[in-house]
Structure formats: structure tokens, C-alpha cells
Design a protein around this motif. Structure first.
Motif, PDB file in Angstrom:
ATOM      1  N   GLU A  18       0.825  -1.209   0.000  1.00 40.66           N
ATOM      2  CA  GLU A  18       0.000   0.000   0.000  1.00 40.66           C
ATOM      3  C   GLU A  18       0.857   1.257   0.000  1.00 40.66           C
ATOM      4  OE1 GLU A  18      -4.030  -1.525   2.335  1.00 40.66           O
ATOM      5  OE2 GLU A  18      -2.221  -1.023   3.494  1.00 40.66           O
ATOM      6  N   MET A  19       1.970   1.234   0.718  1.00 36.75           N
ATOM      7  CA  MET A  19       2.869   2.391   0.706  1.00 36.75           C
ATOM      8  C   MET A  19       3.461   2.596  -0.679  1.00 36.75           C
ATOM      9  SD  MET A  19       4.801   2.429   4.420  1.00 36.75           S
ATOM     10  CE  MET A  19       5.167   0.673   4.577  1.00 36.75           C
ATOM     11  N   GLU A  20       3.898   1.527  -1.314  1.00 37.50           N
ATOM     12  CA  GLU A  20       4.478   1.663  -2.651  1.00 37.50           C
ATOM     13  C   GLU A  20       3.420   2.121  -3.652  1.00 37.50           C
ATOM     14  OE1 GLU A  20       6.531  -1.913  -3.698  1.00 37.50           O
ATOM     15  OE2 GLU A  20       8.074  -1.645  -2.149  1.00 37.50           O
ATOM     16  N   ALA A  21       2.187   1.650  -3.510  1.00 36.98           N
ATOM     17  CA  ALA A  21       1.118   2.091  -4.399  1.00 36.98           C
ATOM     18  C   ALA A  21       0.848   3.585  -4.217  1.00 36.98           C
ATOM     19  CB  ALA A  21      -0.153   1.284  -4.144  1.00 36.98           C
ATOM     20  N   LEU A  22       0.884   4.060  -2.966  1.00 39.57           N
ATOM     21  CA  LEU A  22       0.683   5.485  -2.714  1.00 39.57           C
ATOM     22  C   LEU A  22       1.824   6.296  -3.307  1.00 39.57           C
ATOM     23  CD1 LEU A  22      -0.929   7.786  -1.511  1.00 39.57           C
ATOM     24  CD2 LEU A  22       0.140   7.308   0.709  1.00 39.57           C
ATOM     25  N   GLN A  23       3.048   5.791  -3.210  1.00 40.16           N
ATOM     26  CA  GLN A  23       4.172   6.497  -3.831  1.00 40.16           C
ATOM     27  C   GLN A  23       3.986   6.618  -5.338  1.00 40.16           C
ATOM     28  OE1 GLN A  23       7.504   4.179  -2.334  1.00 40.16           O
ATOM     29  NE2 GLN A  23       8.085   5.868  -0.976  1.00 40.16           N
ATOM     30  N   ARG A  24       3.458   5.604  -5.964  1.00 38.92           N
ATOM     31  CA  ARG A  24       3.222   5.689  -7.414  1.00 38.92           C
ATOM     32  C   ARG A  24       2.165   6.739  -7.730  1.00 38.92           C
ATOM     33  NH1 ARG A  24       4.224   0.018  -6.712  1.00 38.92           N
ATOM     34  NH2 ARG A  24       6.153  -0.546  -7.829  1.00 38.92           N
ATOM     35  N   ARG A  25       1.156   6.846  -6.893  1.00 34.00           N
ATOM     36  CA  ARG A  25       0.162   7.906  -7.079  1.00 34.00           C
ATOM     37  C   ARG A  25       0.804   9.288  -6.929  1.00 34.00           C
ATOM     38  NH1 ARG A  25      -4.422   7.431  -2.988  1.00 34.00           N
ATOM     39  NH2 ARG A  25      -5.151   9.274  -4.157  1.00 34.00           N
TER      40      ARG A  25
END
Length: 269
Positions: A18-25
Motif C-alpha cells: 500500500e505504501m508503494e502504491a501510494l508512492q506511485r500515485r
């Protein structure tokens, strides 16, 4: 100073995915080209008569831009986040916040450890900075969303990452032993993800290695690794870091923020 996009702010309780997905956003929202409310040539530590191209909320058309250095010190499971704001060569404000830390240090996820405490300190500011300068990476990051990018996007303020070591990417030249003022591009490598409209090919310039200082009486000084956080191109980023250099390796805004964080830390020890 309040977040412009609080839904992108780092928060506790997320899994690594979830943290990596937020970074991509965050990276998708980032702008890695110049979108500035001031003329980069107006940024200086010793020119009080510098002028901006356009007015900002912080002052009139003739005010130099407000540049904020951001850094931290640590007290066990707490962070002391310090912000020092300059106008020209004058310090106009210093603020800090002491915040609990929710995560240990994890390479590539620094913004989830330190970003929330930094936002706590920025919320204490009376002035809204025109430029944020961070001790940490910007676009030179596995998902093109280091600390300077994450906080810069959340606040929607032009931002710069100034790191002492290279997280990822490949320099065009060997970085050892160069004279003061030298720089070379850092290009994306296989460790860097393409995100949204931001490619990660061997031609993609993420930032620069920049030799800020060398001293005849000391061993060779290693370069800094500077990269755009938000609303800046790599080329303007390295120019601004050079303009903000004082007598030391670190740019003056983050050097003084580091000193202020250490000063505050002693009050809590």
C-alpha cells in the motif's frame, strides 16, 4: 502551511504494498518541469534586492522568494522536524514539531517515517514558502517519489531533494574527486519504475551529482545528489542548489535546519 492534497499524505497503518502504491500515485501527480512562482535567478543568499517574476501570497512583486530548509533530528521513537525560512540572505522564521515515529527506517519508504512529522512542522509556519529544500531524495527514487517529491506534491510547492548518497540511478561520469561546481546527470536504471507519464529509460535524467565544495586542507569531499521533488526540472534544481550554497557542503537552508533540529533536540534530552 496546510496540505493541498491531504489524500496523498503519508500515513500510518499501511502495508508495504500500500505504501508503494501510494508512492506511485504521488509520482503520477508530480511535475518534473519548471512551474515556479519566481525567477530562479532571483534565488540568492546574499542579494536582498532580488526580485521575482510574479507575486506570491508571501509578499509583493519585489519580494525575493521564500526558501525553506527542512531537516530532522531523532529522539528514540520521536522526530524533531525543523524548518528554517529565508528571504534573500535573511532568516525570517524558524519552527519545529516533535512527533512520534510510526516506522523504522526502510530504504525507499523514508517519506512514511519522516513525511508526517515534517508536515507537522510545516503546519506551524506563518509564512508559505515558495520553495522547499529537503535533506533526502526527490525523483532519484525507486518509484520516482522520494521524501521531497512526496511532501512537495502533498503541499503543491516547488521542492528539491538533496541527498548525501545515491539511492538509485547511474551517473554519466565517475563522481570521485571533482572540483567545486562540477555536476553530472543521474539517469534511470533498472531499479527505477516508470510511473504515469514519467519514463524510466537510460535517457531519463532523474537529477544530478553536484560537487558543492572542495577544501584544500581536507580529504576529498563527496558530491551531493540533487533531484527535483515537484514543479522543477533537474537542470533548474541543480542551479538552485548551487545558488543556495554557503561555505559548507550542504546548501545553507538544510544546513541551518539541521543545526536548528539539533538545538531543539537538546531541550528534550
Amino acid at each position: 502551511m496546510r496540505p493541498a492534497t491531504p489524500d496523498l499524505a503519508p500515513r500510518a497503518g499501511l502495508s508495504r504494498d500500500e505504501m508503494e502504491a501510494l508512492q506511485r500515485r504521488v509520482a503520477e501527480a508530480a511535475v518534473f518541469e519548471d512551474d515556479l512562482p519566481f525567477d530562479p535567478a532571483s534565488v540568492s543568499l546574499d542579494d536582498p534586492d532580488a526580485t521575482t517574476l510574479t507575486g506570491t501570497d508571501s509578499g509583493s512583486d519585489t519580494d525575493p522568494p521564500l526558501v525553506a530548509g527542512v531537516d530532522q533530528a531523532f529522539l528514540d521513537d520521536r522526530a524533531v522536524s525543523a524548518v528554517v525560512v529565508f528571504r534573500g540572505g535573511e532568516v525570517v522564521e524558524r519552527v519545529y514539531a516533535v512527533s512520534d515515529l510510526d516506522l523504522p527506517y526502510i530504504p525507499g519508504l523514508l517519506s512514511f517515517r519522516e513525511g508526517g512529522p515534517i508536515l507537522d512542522a510545516l503546519a506551524e509556519l506563518e509564512h508559505d514558502p515558495d520553495l522547499l529544500v529537503f535533506d533526502g531524495s526527490g525523483r532519484i527514487h525507486f518509484r520516482q517519489a522520494g521524501l521531497a517529491t512526496h511532501v512537495g506534491v502533498v503541499c503543491d510547492v516547488p521542492s528539491i531533494g538533496v541527498a548525501k548518497s545515491l539511492l538509485c540511478g547511474t551517473p554519466d561520469e565517475d563522481v570521485d574527486g571533482h572540483p567545486e561546481g562540477w555536476n553530472t546527470p543521474i539517469r534511470a536504471d533498472d531499479a527505477v519504475d516508470a510511473v504515469g507519464g514519467h519514463p524510466a529509460t537510460p535517457e531519463t535524467v532523474l537529477g544530478y551529482a553536484f560537487q558543492s565544495r572542495q577544501y584544500d586542507s581536507q580529504p576529498i569531499v563527496n558530491p551531493l545528489y540533487v533531484s527535483p521533488g515537484h514543479r522543477l526540472s533537474p537542470e533548474t534544481t541543480v542551479d538552485l542548489v548551487a545558488r543556495l550554497g554557503g561555505d559548507y557542503k550542504l546548501p545553507e537552508p538544510t544546513r541551518l535546519a539541521d543545526a536548528y533540529a539539533d538545538e531543539v533536540k537538546t531541550r528534550y534530552e
